[in-house]
Design a protein around this motif. Sequence first.
Motif, short mmCIF file in Angstrom:
data_model
loop_
_atom_site.label_atom_id
_atom_site.label_comp_id
_atom_site.label_asym_id
_atom_site.label_seq_id
_atom_site.Cartn_x
_atom_site.Cartn_y
_atom_site.Cartn_z
N ASN A 26 0.83 -1.21 0.00
CA ASN A 26 0.00 0.00 0.00
C ASN A 26 0.87 1.26 0.00
O ASN A 26 0.60 2.23 0.71
N GLU A 28 3.92 1.64 1.16
CA GLU A 28 4.99 1.66 2.17
C GLU A 28 6.10 0.72 1.76
O GLU A 28 5.87 -0.46 1.45
N LYS A 66 3.24 -6.33 7.55
CA LYS A 66 2.90 -4.93 7.24
C LYS A 66 1.38 -4.75 7.13
O LYS A 66 0.83 -3.76 7.62
N GLU A 70 -0.78 -2.44 9.59
CA GLU A 70 -1.56 -1.33 9.02
C GLU A 70 -3.02 -1.41 9.48
O GLU A 70 -3.63 -0.38 9.85
N TYR A 73 -3.20 -0.23 13.11
CA TYR A 73 -3.14 1.23 13.25
C TYR A 73 -4.51 1.86 12.89
O TYR A 73 -4.97 2.78 13.57
N LYS A 74 -5.10 1.34 11.81
CA LYS A 74 -6.41 1.87 11.40
C LYS A 74 -7.47 1.63 12.48
O LYS A 74 -8.43 2.41 12.60
#
Length: 280
Positions: A26, A28, A66, A70, A73-74
Amino acid sequence: APAAPAPAAQAAPAQAEADPVVARVNGEAVRRSDVQRMVAQLPPQVQQMPLEMIYPAVIEQLVNSKLVAEAGYKANLAGTPEVKDEIKRAEERAVQRAYIQKEVQSRISPAKLDEAYKDFLKQNPPQEEVKASHILVEKEDEAKAIIAQLKKGGDFAKLAKEKSKDPVAAEQGGDLGYFTKETMVEPFADAAFAMQKGEISKEPVKTQFGWHIIKVEDKRTQPQPSLDEVKPQLEQQLSKDIVTTVIDDLRKVAKVETFQLDGSPMPKEEPAKAEEPKKN
Protein backbone atom coordinates in the motif's frame (compact mmCIF):
# COMPACT_ATOMS: atom_id res chain seq x y z
CA ALA A 1 28.77 26.48 -13.92
CA PRO A 2 25.79 24.40 -12.76
CA ALA A 3 25.27 24.28 -9.03
CA ALA A 4 26.48 21.18 -7.19
CA PRO A 5 23.68 18.80 -6.17
CA ALA A 6 22.46 19.13 -2.64
CA PRO A 7 23.90 16.62 -0.13
CA ALA A 8 20.48 15.04 0.40
CA ALA A 9 20.11 14.48 -3.34
CA GLN A 10 23.51 12.79 -3.44
CA ALA A 11 22.76 10.57 -0.45
CA ALA A 12 19.40 9.30 -1.69
CA PRO A 13 20.70 7.18 -4.62
CA ALA A 14 23.51 5.81 -2.45
CA GLN A 15 21.03 4.78 0.25
CA ALA A 16 18.71 3.23 -2.32
CA GLU A 17 21.60 1.21 -3.75
CA ALA A 18 22.83 0.08 -0.32
CA ASP A 19 19.35 -0.73 1.01
CA PRO A 20 17.05 -1.26 -1.98
CA VAL A 21 13.27 -1.54 -1.80
CA VAL A 22 12.27 -5.22 -2.08
CA ALA A 23 8.49 -4.75 -1.77
CA ARG A 24 5.79 -2.11 -1.35
CA VAL A 25 2.66 -2.63 0.72
CA ASN A 26 0.00 0.00 0.00
CA GLY A 27 2.82 2.37 -0.92
CA GLU A 28 4.99 1.66 2.17
CA ALA A 29 8.47 0.45 1.29
CA VAL A 30 9.96 -2.80 2.57
CA ARG A 31 13.76 -2.72 2.27
CA ARG A 32 16.51 -5.31 2.17
CA SER A 33 17.49 -4.33 5.74
CA ASP A 34 14.01 -5.44 6.86
CA VAL A 35 14.68 -8.84 5.30
CA GLN A 36 18.05 -9.07 7.06
CA ARG A 37 16.51 -8.19 10.43
CA MET A 38 13.87 -10.88 10.05
CA VAL A 39 16.46 -13.48 8.99
CA ALA A 40 18.51 -12.64 12.10
CA GLN A 41 15.50 -13.60 14.25
CA LEU A 42 15.08 -17.02 12.62
CA PRO A 43 16.46 -20.27 14.16
CA PRO A 44 20.22 -20.78 13.59
CA GLN A 45 19.70 -23.77 11.31
CA VAL A 46 17.47 -21.65 9.04
CA GLN A 47 19.93 -18.72 9.06
CA GLN A 48 22.60 -21.05 7.66
CA MET A 49 20.51 -21.72 4.56
CA PRO A 50 21.22 -19.67 1.40
CA LEU A 51 19.26 -16.40 1.52
CA GLU A 52 17.90 -17.04 -1.99
CA MET A 53 16.25 -20.23 -0.71
CA ILE A 54 14.37 -18.66 2.20
CA TYR A 55 13.83 -15.21 0.63
CA PRO A 56 10.34 -15.93 -0.83
CA ALA A 57 9.01 -17.09 2.55
CA VAL A 58 10.66 -14.15 4.37
CA ILE A 59 9.27 -11.51 1.99
CA GLU A 60 5.83 -13.12 2.22
CA GLN A 61 5.96 -12.91 6.02
CA LEU A 62 7.12 -9.27 5.90
CA VAL A 63 4.26 -8.33 3.59
CA ASN A 64 1.75 -10.10 5.84
CA SER A 65 3.19 -8.35 8.90
CA LYS A 66 2.90 -4.93 7.24
CA LEU A 67 -0.73 -5.61 6.30
CA VAL A 68 -1.67 -6.71 9.81
CA ALA A 69 0.17 -3.75 11.40
CA GLU A 70 -1.56 -1.33 9.02
CA ALA A 71 -4.93 -2.80 9.95
CA GLY A 72 -4.06 -2.45 13.65
CA TYR A 73 -3.14 1.23 13.25
CA LYS A 74 -6.41 1.87 11.40
CA ALA A 75 -8.24 0.24 14.32
CA ASN A 76 -6.54 2.75 16.67
CA LEU A 77 -4.81 -0.01 18.65
CA ALA A 78 -1.47 1.81 18.88
CA GLY A 79 -2.71 3.85 21.83
CA THR A 80 -4.12 0.98 23.91
CA PRO A 81 -2.53 0.30 27.32
CA GLU A 82 -1.44 -3.19 26.23
CA VAL A 83 0.41 -1.91 23.16
CA LYS A 84 1.96 1.01 25.06
CA ASP A 85 3.19 -1.38 27.75
CA GLU A 86 4.72 -3.70 25.15
CA ILE A 87 6.40 -0.74 23.40
CA LYS A 88 7.81 0.42 26.75
CA ARG A 89 9.26 -3.05 27.45
CA ALA A 90 10.76 -3.24 23.96
CA GLU A 91 12.30 0.20 24.47
CA GLU A 92 13.79 -0.91 27.80
CA ARG A 93 15.36 -3.97 26.16
CA ALA A 94 16.85 -1.80 23.40
CA VAL A 95 18.23 0.68 25.95
CA GLN A 96 19.69 -2.18 28.02
CA ARG A 97 21.49 -3.58 24.96
CA ALA A 98 22.75 -0.13 23.96
CA TYR A 99 24.06 0.59 27.47
CA ILE A 100 25.84 -2.75 27.79
CA GLN A 101 27.34 -2.37 24.32
CA LYS A 102 28.58 1.15 25.17
CA GLU A 103 30.16 -0.03 28.44
CA VAL A 104 31.80 -3.05 26.82
CA GLN A 105 33.24 -1.01 23.94
CA SER A 106 34.59 1.65 26.29
CA ARG A 107 36.21 -0.85 28.66
CA ILE A 108 37.86 -3.24 26.16
CA SER A 109 41.06 -1.30 25.59
CA PRO A 110 44.19 -2.47 23.72
CA ALA A 111 45.90 -2.78 27.11
CA LYS A 112 43.09 -5.03 28.42
CA LEU A 113 43.30 -7.21 25.31
CA ASP A 114 47.08 -7.46 25.61
CA GLU A 115 46.78 -8.49 29.26
CA ALA A 116 44.11 -11.09 28.39
CA TYR A 117 46.30 -12.41 25.56
CA LYS A 118 49.29 -12.85 27.90
CA ASP A 119 47.07 -14.75 30.38
CA PHE A 120 45.80 -16.92 27.52
CA LEU A 121 49.35 -17.83 26.48
CA LYS A 122 50.24 -18.74 30.08
CA GLN A 123 47.16 -20.96 30.41
CA ASN A 124 47.73 -22.55 26.98
CA PRO A 125 51.46 -23.28 26.76
CA PRO A 126 52.82 -24.59 23.45
CA GLN A 127 52.58 -28.36 23.08
CA GLU A 128 54.84 -30.81 21.34
CA GLU A 129 53.54 -32.08 18.01
CA VAL A 130 54.52 -35.08 15.90
CA LYS A 131 54.04 -35.47 12.17
CA ALA A 132 53.66 -39.16 11.43
CA SER A 133 52.49 -41.64 8.84
CA HIS A 134 51.09 -45.08 9.53
CA ILE A 135 50.09 -48.33 7.90
CA LEU A 136 47.11 -50.02 9.55
CA VAL A 137 46.45 -53.76 9.12
CA GLU A 138 44.25 -56.32 10.88
CA LYS A 139 46.80 -58.94 11.97
CA GLU A 140 50.10 -58.75 13.83
CA ASP A 141 51.84 -61.16 11.46
CA GLU A 142 50.87 -58.97 8.50
CA ALA A 143 52.26 -55.90 10.29
CA LYS A 144 55.53 -57.70 11.07
CA ALA A 145 55.89 -58.74 7.42
CA ILE A 146 55.50 -55.09 6.34
CA ILE A 147 58.16 -54.00 8.88
CA ALA A 148 60.48 -56.61 7.38
CA GLN A 149 59.83 -55.17 3.91
CA LEU A 150 60.61 -51.68 5.16
CA LYS A 151 63.88 -52.85 6.70
CA LYS A 152 64.86 -54.15 3.27
CA GLY A 153 64.28 -50.71 1.76
CA GLY A 154 60.56 -50.85 0.99
CA ASP A 155 58.82 -47.53 0.27
CA PHE A 156 56.60 -46.59 3.22
CA ALA A 157 54.16 -44.41 1.23
CA LYS A 158 53.75 -47.03 -1.47
CA LEU A 159 53.13 -49.83 1.06
CA ALA A 160 50.61 -47.61 2.89
CA LYS A 161 48.64 -47.09 -0.32
CA GLU A 162 48.73 -50.81 -1.12
CA LYS A 163 48.11 -52.39 2.28
CA SER A 164 46.68 -49.91 4.83
CA LYS A 165 43.04 -50.32 5.80
CA ASP A 166 42.86 -46.63 6.75
CA PRO A 167 41.59 -45.36 3.37
CA VAL A 168 41.89 -41.64 4.10
CA ALA A 169 45.51 -41.76 5.26
CA ALA A 170 46.38 -44.42 2.65
CA GLU A 171 45.57 -41.98 -0.16
CA GLN A 172 48.22 -39.66 1.29
CA GLY A 173 50.80 -42.42 1.65
CA GLY A 174 49.77 -42.98 5.28
CA ASP A 175 50.32 -39.30 6.23
CA LEU A 176 48.41 -38.22 9.36
CA GLY A 177 49.81 -34.69 9.49
CA TYR A 178 50.80 -32.99 12.75
CA PHE A 179 49.02 -33.96 15.96
CA THR A 180 49.36 -33.50 19.72
CA LYS A 181 49.58 -36.44 22.07
CA GLU A 182 46.05 -36.23 23.46
CA THR A 183 44.44 -36.30 20.01
CA MET A 184 45.50 -39.90 19.33
CA VAL A 185 44.62 -43.14 21.12
CA GLU A 186 47.05 -43.83 23.94
CA PRO A 187 49.14 -46.79 22.61
CA PHE A 188 49.61 -45.07 19.26
CA ALA A 189 50.45 -41.68 20.82
CA ASP A 190 52.84 -43.18 23.38
CA ALA A 191 54.75 -44.99 20.64
CA ALA A 192 54.86 -42.04 18.20
CA PHE A 193 56.05 -39.51 20.79
CA ALA A 194 58.74 -41.89 22.06
CA MET A 195 60.24 -42.24 18.58
CA GLN A 196 62.82 -40.02 16.88
CA LYS A 197 62.39 -38.07 13.67
CA GLY A 198 62.78 -40.40 10.67
CA GLU A 199 62.33 -43.55 12.80
CA ILE A 200 59.97 -46.42 11.89
CA SER A 201 58.45 -48.51 14.67
CA LYS A 202 60.46 -51.71 15.18
CA GLU A 203 57.38 -53.58 16.47
CA PRO A 204 53.72 -53.22 15.47
CA VAL A 205 51.59 -51.05 17.78
CA LYS A 206 48.19 -52.51 18.75
CA THR A 207 45.08 -50.33 19.22
CA GLN A 208 41.35 -51.03 19.00
CA PHE A 209 41.62 -50.29 15.28
CA GLY A 210 44.21 -52.95 14.50
CA TRP A 211 47.99 -53.10 14.17
CA HIS A 212 49.97 -49.99 13.20
CA ILE A 213 53.38 -49.44 11.67
CA ILE A 214 54.39 -45.86 12.49
CA LYS A 215 56.89 -43.59 10.78
CA VAL A 216 57.73 -40.29 12.51
CA GLU A 217 58.28 -37.65 9.83
CA ASP A 218 58.91 -34.60 12.03
CA LYS A 219 58.68 -33.18 15.56
CA ARG A 220 58.03 -29.58 16.54
CA THR A 221 56.67 -27.35 19.27
CA GLN A 222 53.14 -26.28 18.41
CA PRO A 223 53.10 -22.57 17.43
CA GLN A 224 50.95 -20.45 19.72
CA PRO A 225 48.15 -18.43 18.12
CA SER A 226 48.64 -14.74 17.43
CA LEU A 227 46.57 -12.06 19.14
CA ASP A 228 44.52 -11.54 15.97
CA GLU A 229 43.67 -15.26 15.85
CA VAL A 230 42.27 -15.36 19.39
CA LYS A 231 41.00 -11.77 19.56
CA PRO A 232 37.29 -12.68 19.05
CA GLN A 233 37.54 -15.31 21.81
CA LEU A 234 39.26 -12.88 24.20
CA GLU A 235 36.76 -10.11 23.45
CA GLN A 236 33.90 -12.48 24.18
CA GLN A 237 35.37 -13.46 27.54
CA LEU A 238 36.19 -9.87 28.45
CA SER A 239 32.64 -8.85 27.51
CA LYS A 240 31.18 -11.42 29.92
CA ASP A 241 33.44 -10.18 32.73
CA ILE A 242 32.58 -6.55 31.99
CA VAL A 243 28.83 -7.22 31.98
CA THR A 244 29.14 -8.93 35.38
CA THR A 245 31.13 -5.97 36.74
CA VAL A 246 28.67 -3.41 35.35
CA ILE A 247 25.70 -5.16 36.95
CA ASP A 248 27.52 -5.64 40.26
CA ASP A 249 28.44 -1.93 40.33
CA LEU A 250 24.84 -0.91 39.62
CA ARG A 251 23.50 -3.13 42.39
CA LYS A 252 25.95 -1.69 44.92
CA VAL A 253 24.42 1.80 44.66
CA ALA A 254 20.81 0.72 44.10
CA LYS A 255 18.01 0.08 46.57
CA VAL A 256 16.64 -3.31 45.56
CA GLU A 257 13.64 -4.90 47.26
CA THR A 258 12.37 -8.35 46.34
CA PHE A 259 9.11 -10.00 47.38
CA GLN A 260 7.48 -13.39 47.06
CA LEU A 261 5.18 -14.22 44.15
CA ASP A 262 2.10 -13.10 46.07
CA GLY A 263 3.75 -9.77 46.94
CA SER A 264 4.35 -10.63 50.57
CA PRO A 265 7.74 -9.98 52.25
CA MET A 266 10.52 -12.48 51.79
CA PRO A 267 11.13 -14.63 54.89
CA LYS A 268 14.09 -13.44 56.87
CA GLU A 269 17.07 -15.73 56.91
CA GLU A 270 17.93 -16.77 60.43
CA PRO A 271 21.63 -16.78 61.32
CA ALA A 272 23.13 -20.23 61.42
CA LYS A 273 23.33 -21.62 64.94
CA ALA A 274 26.70 -22.72 66.21
CA GLU A 275 26.91 -26.47 66.78
CA GLU A 276 26.91 -27.50 70.40
CA PRO A 277 29.92 -29.53 71.51
CA LYS A 278 29.28 -33.25 71.68
CA LYS A 279 29.09 -34.77 75.13
CA ASN A 280 31.26 -37.76 75.91
